[in-house]
Design an enzyme around this catalytic site. Structure first.
Site, PDB file in Angstrom:
ATOM      1  N   GLY A  35       0.930  -1.316   0.343  1.00 58.85           N
ATOM      2  CA  GLY A  35      -0.079  -0.186   0.207  1.00 58.85           C
ATOM      3  C   GLY A  35       0.862   1.432   0.001  1.00 58.85           C
ATOM      4  O   GLY A  35       2.297   1.256  -0.763  1.00 58.85           O
ATOM      5  N   HIS A  38       2.000   5.423  -5.093  1.00 55.02           N
ATOM      6  CA  HIS A  38       2.955   5.087  -5.960  1.00 55.02           C
ATOM      7  C   HIS A  38       3.181   5.099  -7.139  1.00 55.02           C
ATOM      8  O   HIS A  38       2.336   3.931  -8.131  1.00 55.02           O
ATOM      9  CB  HIS A  38       4.427   5.969  -5.255  1.00 55.02           C
ATOM     10  N   GLY A  40       5.053   3.989  -9.164  1.00 54.24           N
ATOM     11  CA  GLY A  40       5.678   2.642  -9.120  1.00 54.24           C
ATOM     12  C   GLY A  40       4.609   1.713  -9.607  1.00 54.24           C
ATOM     13  O   GLY A  40       4.979   0.416 -10.247  1.00 54.24           O
ATOM     14  N   HIS A  41       4.250   1.485  -8.150  1.00 47.74           N
ATOM     15  CA  HIS A  41       2.928   0.228  -8.057  1.00 47.74           C
ATOM     16  C   HIS A  41       2.324   0.690  -9.271  1.00 47.74           C
ATOM     17  O   HIS A  41       1.494  -0.560 -10.229  1.00 47.74           O
ATOM     18  CB  HIS A  41       2.071   0.529  -6.529  1.00 47.74           C
ATOM     19  N   LYS A 153      13.060  -1.789  -8.194  1.00 51.09           N
ATOM     20  CA  LYS A 153      14.000  -1.084  -7.244  1.00 51.09           C
ATOM     21  C   LYS A 153      14.174  -2.892  -6.307  1.00 51.09           C
ATOM     22  O   LYS A 153      14.681  -2.485  -5.500  1.00 51.09           O
ATOM     23  CB  LYS A 153      12.518  -0.309  -6.463  1.00 51.09           C
ATOM     24  N   GLN A 157      14.279  -9.333  -3.981  1.00 49.41           N
ATOM     25  CA  GLN A 157      12.987 -10.077  -3.945  1.00 49.41           C
ATOM     26  C   GLN A 157      12.713 -10.394  -5.233  1.00 49.41           C
ATOM     27  O   GLN A 157      11.942 -11.804  -5.034  1.00 49.41           O
ATOM     28  CB  GLN A 157      11.714  -8.693  -3.762  1.00 49.41           C
ATOM     29  N   MET A 188      11.110   6.092  -6.995  1.00 53.19           N
ATOM     30  CA  MET A 188      10.003   6.190  -6.260  1.00 53.19           C
ATOM     31  C   MET A 188       9.784   4.900  -4.836  1.00 53.19           C
ATOM     32  O   MET A 188      10.270   3.454  -5.359  1.00 53.19           O
ATOM     33  CB  MET A 188       8.982   5.517  -7.227  1.00 53.19           C
ATOM     34  N   SER A 190       7.959   3.923  -1.361  1.00 59.00           N
ATOM     35  CA  SER A 190       6.355   4.470  -0.492  1.00 59.00           C
ATOM     36  C   SER A 190       7.227   4.734   0.862  1.00 59.00           C
ATOM     37  O   SER A 190       6.488   6.039   1.735  1.00 59.00           O
ATOM     38  CB  SER A 190       5.964   3.411   0.640  1.00 59.00           C
TER      39      SER A 190
END
Ligand code: PAF
Length: 287
Positions: A35, A38, A40-41, A153, A157, A188, A190
């Protein structure tokens, strides 16, 4: 026809939607997030919209992937705004379970990926990638996606999830998507909202040093020297405290034994500005 987004908070309800979508032969895509959305999401949703019939976004701040002294409690949350942004971006199902829905009792099963989790953020954040792999496995089990979209980014992961999906024969295509940056270069995140104006200004050194590293690669400077120069450049910023600067092989994240043209590499950075830990990276190859 304008489709309206549905918000779903329980696993049971999500399963009903997924069963129907599967029955109709729809291609399902998931964009897992924590959540505070931004651009990116939003770029992940756009990529999902291109190839999927049903786009699911999850918003879940996953306690399992935060260490005891990390920012789980203060992680930024704004579900009203996220709902609006997700809907505008074209999400079909927004999955927002609470912690008791995802972990109704202490979880005794952990998904743990070796080797690719050892360096970089895996070294600085013990247990972090177990938490990520475990929650992502749960989300995959709930949503049964054909495709899953992740931002580069968090390159490590992506490497961890890709390895996990291959090792456990999960029938899911992982789609890595490029880093989205602010106009001034800041990647970007969060967590950028934590930064004071001074910290934010000095944080530009991350993307700037990666851009320079790219030029140094063109000039044939060795990886060891590039790493030293990047460290030096970041240390010129009084508010910066380096967690790591690493150059590794990509996608295996193994140390580079012998530098050879064409070899895939990642230059990865994690740097604190005050309490805020930012990461950034450049994935490229030796020239
Ligand atoms: O990248 C993130 O936001 C999280 O690590 C993820 C993949 C949603 C798992 O909680």
């Amino acid at each position: 026809m304008i489709k309206t987004m549905e918000q779903i908070t329980t696993i049971a309800e999500m399963r009903i939607h997924i069963k129907e979508a599967k029955r109709q032969g729809q291609r399902i895509g998931i964009v897992p997030t924590m959540g505070f959305l931004h651009e990116g999401h939003i770029s992940l949703v756009k990529a999902a919209r291109e190839i999927c019939d049903l786009v699911v976004m999850s918003i879940f701040v996953n306690p399992l992937q935060f260490g005891p002294n990390e920012d789980f409690e203060r992680y930024p949350r704004n579900i009203e705004r996220d709902t609006e942004l997700a809907s505008e971006a074209g999400v079909d199902l927004l999955f927002t379970p609470d912690v008791s829905e995802m972990y109704p009792r202490p979880i005794l099963t952990t998904v743990s990926v070796a080797n690719v989790t050892a360096p970089l953020c895996g070294a600085s954040r013990p247990g972090h990638f177990d938490g990520v792999a475990t929650v992502v496995t749960k989300l995959f089990q709930i949503v049964q996606p054909d495709y899953a979209f992740f931002g580069q980014k968090d390159a490590q992961q992506v490497a961890v999830i890709t390895q996990m999906v291959a090792d456990l024969s999960m029938p899911i295509q992982i789609v890595p998507c490029p880093i989205i940056r602010e106009a001034d270069g800041l990647a970007m995140s969060s967590r950028n909202v934590y930064l004071s104006p001074e910290e934010r200004q000095q944080a530009l050194v991350l993307s700037a040093s990666l851009r320079q590293a790219n030029e140094w690669l063109d000039e044939g400077i060795t990886l060891g020297e590039i790493k030293e120069r990047v460290v030096q450049k970041i240390n010129e910023m009084p508010l910066a405290k380096i967690d790591y600067v690493e150059v590794l092989g990509f996608p295996d994240l193994e140390p580079i034994e012998k530098e050879a043209a064409g070899q895939g590499i990642i230059i990865a950075l994690a740097v604190y500005f005050g309490k805020t830990r930012l990461i950034d990276n450049l994935i490229t190859q030796i020239r």
